[in-house]
Structures are given as C-alpha cells and as structure tokens.
Design a protein around this motif. Sequence first.
Motif, PDB file in Angstrom:
ATOM      1  N   VAL A   7      10.736  -2.182  -0.898  1.00 27.59           N
ATOM      2  CA  VAL A   7       9.900  -1.262  -0.126  1.00 27.59           C
ATOM      3  C   VAL A   7       8.487  -1.351  -0.693  1.00 27.59           C
ATOM      4  O   VAL A   7       8.284  -1.181  -1.904  1.00 27.59           O
ATOM      5  CB  VAL A   7      10.419   0.193  -0.238  1.00 27.59           C
ATOM      6  N   GLY A   9       4.250  -0.405  -0.144  1.00 24.93           N
ATOM      7  CA  GLY A   9       3.140   0.283   0.536  1.00 24.93           C
ATOM      8  C   GLY A   9       1.840  -0.203  -0.083  1.00 24.93           C
ATOM      9  O   GLY A   9       1.769  -0.387  -1.293  1.00 24.93           O
ATOM     10  N   LEU A  10       0.835  -0.453   0.743  1.00 21.10           N
ATOM     11  CA  LEU A  10      -0.413  -1.022   0.226  1.00 21.10           C
ATOM     12  C   LEU A  10      -1.568  -0.030   0.286  1.00 21.10           C
ATOM     13  O   LEU A  10      -1.637   0.810   1.187  1.00 21.10           O
ATOM     14  CB  LEU A  10      -0.796  -2.266   1.034  1.00 21.10           C
ATOM     15  N   GLU A  11      -2.440  -0.135  -0.699  1.00 22.62           N
ATOM     16  CA  GLU A  11      -3.708   0.600  -0.685  1.00 22.62           C
ATOM     17  C   GLU A  11      -4.815  -0.443  -0.749  1.00 22.62           C
ATOM     18  O   GLU A  11      -4.908  -1.185  -1.716  1.00 22.62           O
ATOM     19  CB  GLU A  11      -3.798   1.521  -1.897  1.00 22.62           C
ATOM     20  N   ARG A 120      -1.131   5.345   6.970  1.00 19.90           N
ATOM     21  CA  ARG A 120      -1.055   6.759   6.620  1.00 19.90           C
ATOM     22  C   ARG A 120      -2.432   7.410   6.740  1.00 19.90           C
ATOM     23  O   ARG A 120      -2.562   8.485   7.292  1.00 19.90           O
ATOM     24  CB  ARG A 120      -0.539   6.888   5.187  1.00 19.90           C
ATOM     25  N   VAL A 155      -4.578   3.205   3.523  1.00 19.60           N
ATOM     26  CA  VAL A 155      -3.280   3.392   2.871  1.00 19.60           C
ATOM     27  C   VAL A 155      -2.173   3.252   3.901  1.00 19.60           C
ATOM     28  O   VAL A 155      -2.181   3.939   4.921  1.00 19.60           O
ATOM     29  CB  VAL A 155      -3.192   4.792   2.202  1.00 19.60           C
ATOM     30  N   THR A 156      -1.227   2.365   3.637  1.00 13.19           N
ATOM     31  CA  THR A 156      -0.121   2.182   4.594  1.00 13.19           C
ATOM     32  C   THR A 156       1.042   3.104   4.259  1.00 13.19           C
ATOM     33  O   THR A 156       1.156   3.627   3.147  1.00 13.19           O
ATOM     34  CB  THR A 156       0.441   0.739   4.585  1.00 13.19           C
ATOM     35  N   GLU A 157       1.926   3.275   5.213  1.00 12.78           N
ATOM     36  CA  GLU A 157       3.226   3.896   4.944  1.00 12.78           C
ATOM     37  C   GLU A 157       4.062   2.861   4.195  1.00 12.78           C
ATOM     38  O   GLU A 157       3.764   1.667   4.247  1.00 12.78           O
ATOM     39  CB  GLU A 157       3.924   4.241   6.271  1.00 12.78           C
ATOM     40  N   PRO A 158       5.129   3.300   3.503  1.00 17.97           N
ATOM     41  CA  PRO A 158       5.963   2.306   2.803  1.00 17.97           C
ATOM     42  C   PRO A 158       6.856   1.559   3.801  1.00 17.97           C
ATOM     43  O   PRO A 158       8.075   1.651   3.757  1.00 17.97           O
ATOM     44  CB  PRO A 158       6.773   3.142   1.812  1.00 17.97           C
ATOM     45  N   ASN A 197       2.199  -0.768  -4.013  1.00 15.39           N
ATOM     46  CA  ASN A 197       3.253   0.091  -4.557  1.00 15.39           C
ATOM     47  C   ASN A 197       4.590  -0.525  -4.167  1.00 15.39           C
ATOM     48  O   ASN A 197       4.801  -0.862  -3.006  1.00 15.39           O
ATOM     49  CB  ASN A 197       3.139   1.490  -3.964  1.00 15.39           C
ATOM     50  N   SER A 199       8.959  -0.522  -4.679  1.00 10.63           N
ATOM     51  CA  SER A 199      10.226  -0.017  -5.203  1.00 10.63           C
ATOM     52  C   SER A 199      11.351  -0.821  -4.577  1.00 10.63           C
ATOM     53  O   SER A 199      11.118  -1.581  -3.641  1.00 10.63           O
ATOM     54  CB  SER A 199      10.384   1.480  -4.894  1.00 10.63           C
ATOM     55  N   LEU A 208      13.717   6.820  -1.195  1.00  8.08           N
ATOM     56  CA  LEU A 208      12.956   5.734  -1.809  1.00  8.08           C
ATOM     57  C   LEU A 208      13.226   5.675  -3.297  1.00  8.08           C
ATOM     58  O   LEU A 208      13.450   6.700  -3.938  1.00  8.08           O
ATOM     59  CB  LEU A 208      11.457   5.957  -1.579  1.00  8.08           C
ATOM     60  N   GLY A 209      13.200   4.477  -3.856  1.00  8.62           N
ATOM     61  CA  GLY A 209      13.370   4.323  -5.288  1.00  8.62           C
ATOM     62  C   GLY A 209      12.080   4.650  -6.032  1.00  8.62           C
ATOM     63  O   GLY A 209      11.042   4.886  -5.426  1.00  8.62           O
ATOM     64  N   ARG A 211       8.783   3.947  -7.880  1.00  2.00           N
ATOM     65  CA  ARG A 211       7.872   2.829  -7.609  1.00  2.00           C
ATOM     66  C   ARG A 211       6.974   2.504  -8.797  1.00  2.00           C
ATOM     67  O   ARG A 211       6.705   3.353  -9.649  1.00  2.00           O
ATOM     68  CB  ARG A 211       6.987   3.171  -6.424  1.00  2.00           C
ATOM     69  N   LYS A 264       1.935   5.955 -14.868  1.00  3.93           N
ATOM     70  CA  LYS A 264       1.313   6.326 -13.599  1.00  3.93           C
ATOM     71  C   LYS A 264       0.637   7.686 -13.717  1.00  3.93           C
ATOM     72  O   LYS A 264       1.216   8.660 -14.167  1.00  3.93           O
ATOM     73  CB  LYS A 264       2.414   6.357 -12.534  1.00  3.93           C
TER      74      LYS A 264
END
Length: 477
Positions: A7, A9-11, A120, A155-158, A197, A199, A208-209, A211, A264
């Motif tokens: 899974v 997700g990108l920033e 997002r 920012v994307t969704e995962p 990000n 996981s 979700l696991g 990350r 983190k």
Amino acid sequence: MRGIEAVIGLEVHAQLKTKTKMFCGCPNSFGQELNTFTCPVCLGLPGALPVLNAKAVELAVRLGLALNCRVHERSLFARKNYFYPDLPKGYQITQYDSPLCTGGYLDVEAGGETRRIGIRRIHLEEDAGRSLHDEACKRTRIDFNRSGVPLVEIVTEPDISSPEEASAFLKELRSILLHLRVSEGTMEEGTFRCDANVSVRMPGDSTLGVRTELKNMNSFKNVRRALAYEISRQASLLASSRPVVQETLLWSASARRTVPMRSKEESHDYRYFPEPDLPPLLVDRMLIDRVRASMPELPSERRRRFMRQYGLSDYDASQVIATPELADYFEECCSLVDAPTDIAHWITTELVRVMGESGDTPLTTRVRPSMLTALVSLVKAGRLSGLMAKEVLGRMSKTGEDPAAAMEDLGVEQMGDEDEIRAAVRGVIDAHPDEARRYREGKTQLAGFFVGEVMKVTSGRADPKLAIRIVREILDS
Ligand code: ADP
Ligand code: MG
Ligand code: ZN
C-alpha cells in the motif's frame, strides 16, 4: 514476496513557475550566484511581513481543477514549526487543516490497466533554503535563493499498489504539471520531489499496516527501486512476524537500500497554529470559473486527439506529447506537410537525439519545423535514403542550414532519377550471377540481398523502395 499486498501513498512537492516568490517580490530563480535573490521576508528577519503571490494561487487552482479536486473558496495558512539552518524563520508557512483543494483523483495506466488514484489534498506552501554540504571541507553552505519559492504539495490517498503504479502516477502528474505550465517538473533538479509512504498487509485485510516514509529519491528510477526495496523489506518482517517500525527512511542510491533517518514525527510535534500574519485565503467563484475556462488541453486529451486527428498509434502519440513543446513542434510540422506518422517518428527518434547532443529543446534547436518537414519530404520522395537523412539532420542541427545546403556541404548527392538507380541495380546483378540465377529459380527472398548491395555501391543514397521495385522488375522479366 507472493501473497503480500503493498500500500503506497505519495506526497509530491512541485515548485510553481511564478516570476516572484510566494510572499515577497524576490525573483523565483536560482542556480545563480548564492544568496542574491533575498530580502527581509525570505530571510525571515523579525517584523518583515508576507504578502501572498496571486499567481501562485492561480496556478494551484489550475492544478486542482485538472486533478478533479474541489477548490475551496476559503482556506487557511498555518505555521509549521521546526528548526533547521535553511529555515530562517523557524517555521514554514503552509496549509494544514484547511487546504486549498481536496478530494480529487487522477487516472493512470499501469500494466495495461487504468487505475484511479485518489488525491487527498493539494495545498500551497513555501520552500526552504537549500543546504549545500561540502564533504571536502566539512562545511555546509546555505542558499536562500530557494527560501520562499512557492510550492504545491499534492497528497494521494493510499491507493497505489506497486512501484510501477507509483512511477506511472508520477509521470502522468509531471506531464500534467508541464502541460499546464504550472511547474518545470524536473526531479533531478529538485523542482519536482516525492516522498513515499509504504506499508504492507495480507490480501483481504481492510486495515492498513504500519507505514514507513521514504525520502531522498531524486529520479523515477530511484522511486521504483526504493519502493521495491522497502516493500520486500517489510514483507520479510511480516513473514517472520516481526513488527514494522514507523519511521522515516532515506533512500541511498549508492548502497541501493533504505537507511533510517529518524523516528516518524507526529503532526503535534510541529505545533501547527494559524498564521497570524496572513488573512484567510479567499478564492472567489469568478476566479475559479475563469481558470476553468482558460484551462489548457491536458496531456491525456492531447494524446487522444493526436490519435484521432493524425492517426498516430497510442505509443507514438505518448512519445510526441512527452513535453508540450515537443507536441507543439509536431503540430507545426503537421500544418506544413501531411505525413504525421513519418514526422512523429523523425521527431521522437532523430530530432530528440540531435537535441540531446546539442543540449537543445524544441524551442531552441536550430532545426526548425519547416526544415524537418523538408527533410522528411525528401526521404518520402525517395530523393534521400533514411541513412543519409540522419547524417544530414546532424549537420542541420549543428549549422542551422536547410536540408539542401546541408546535403551540398556533406557532398551528398540526391539520387534523383530512376536511371541512376537502374544502372546501379544492373551492375549489382551482373556482379552476382549466382544469386541472380537462384532468384530466377524461385528464391525471391534474395531481392533483399540485391537491395543491400545497391545501397552499398550507392553509399546509401538510393531509395530502398525504388531499388527493390527495380530489382524485381529486372529479375522477373
Ligand atoms: P503525514 O501528515 O504524517 O505525512 P498523512 O496521514 O497525511 O500523514 O498521510 C500522508 C501520506 O501517507 C498520504 O499519501 C497517505 O495516503 C499515506 N498513508 C497514510 N497511511 C498509510 C499507510 N498505512 N500505508 C501507506 N500509505 C499511507
Ligand atoms: Mg508526510
Ligand atoms: Zn524575498
């Protein structure tokens, strides 16, 4: 690892192509002498007050609409507090719980499928200065020319499930930024930067696991490699029932692995609070409607139009729209001569090659569209072989000559008339009586052999299509 699901997700941070910085009048331009474009605002001197750059807002709205987001008429700036030498104010002005755009998506093609990746949020923020670490003398210099340069963070969704999909998303996003003329989008130069990000979980898991966040990937290749490395690292932890620790990791391109950077941070570590020196950002409907009305063609639309209007294949069309400048160049050529497929091939192979050699872009290359179309027309008319034409193009790119002048300088004669080729074909057939006999006995594939010989004796000047016709004509008679 089989049976484990990734899974991602990108920033993404992209610098906006404005003339001036986000909150002051300093030029948005660097790569020049260090610390020349600075003022009290972007140096963070006490008492200096920020004034928002309207163009930056407009560009962010354009991007938001292109990514199918809701653009909010009211959003807020916030202070994100942290210490770092390249952040002179001790805080970054950004948007936090009330961003400019939310809830969009981008469709990307990966592995033969179209996937919809949720967006997002997109918010505005300022860049920090650039730290230049000099290993040799163990010093770090800081360039504040970058301090206060406007950025959008996307920012994307995962929703991303593989390194290939992440890379396809980034490429499509970059292409949109270029075509909208919102950003330069160069990863290697840092005008387009991406954190990921990651996981893993068992298929079918709805939660979700834990990350990790990957930083420092400055090329598409590094993004793919870093993600693949991190996914398999986490998968083997999961497989042996060891926990994934939530942390920030740096991709080391030389060691080809991720290395821990810090545990983190949580958002409360940054002590966000509303920026007291800026009023709420109000974007009225009229502005949004005006931006929507003047929206340039998106790359996916342009690609489809090129397939429809010029009959290009999907592959050729996506090569031609690599940058808006290349696509414009192609369209200008097509307005001069009706041979879109040939033009597309010449542009995406040979023109791109000579531009790479001379460090030019479609706007600066000395081979203007009218010159390239003249060359392509000569080839199509059989007056110049493809091989010779490549050489002629190389010369045109160096000297700025048109094809006729370049051919004269290179001593390339146009193989004008059929008689000359006919004579060459006769010569070749006479020189190879055995092959000629075998051809006549039915081994007609030998036509290719004769054409090859004709090309040799004419130093590549003969038109192969004409040559094969004459070879057949003579041997079949
Ligand atoms: P932060 O502010 O700490 O960076 P967010 O919760 O806003 O975190 O998420 C940032 C990015 O991380 C988003 O792109 C989101 O899709 C992604 N993300 C969040 N949780 C996970 C997860 N468990 N696995 C993969 N990606 C995730
Ligand atoms: Mg983050
Ligand atoms: Zn300034």
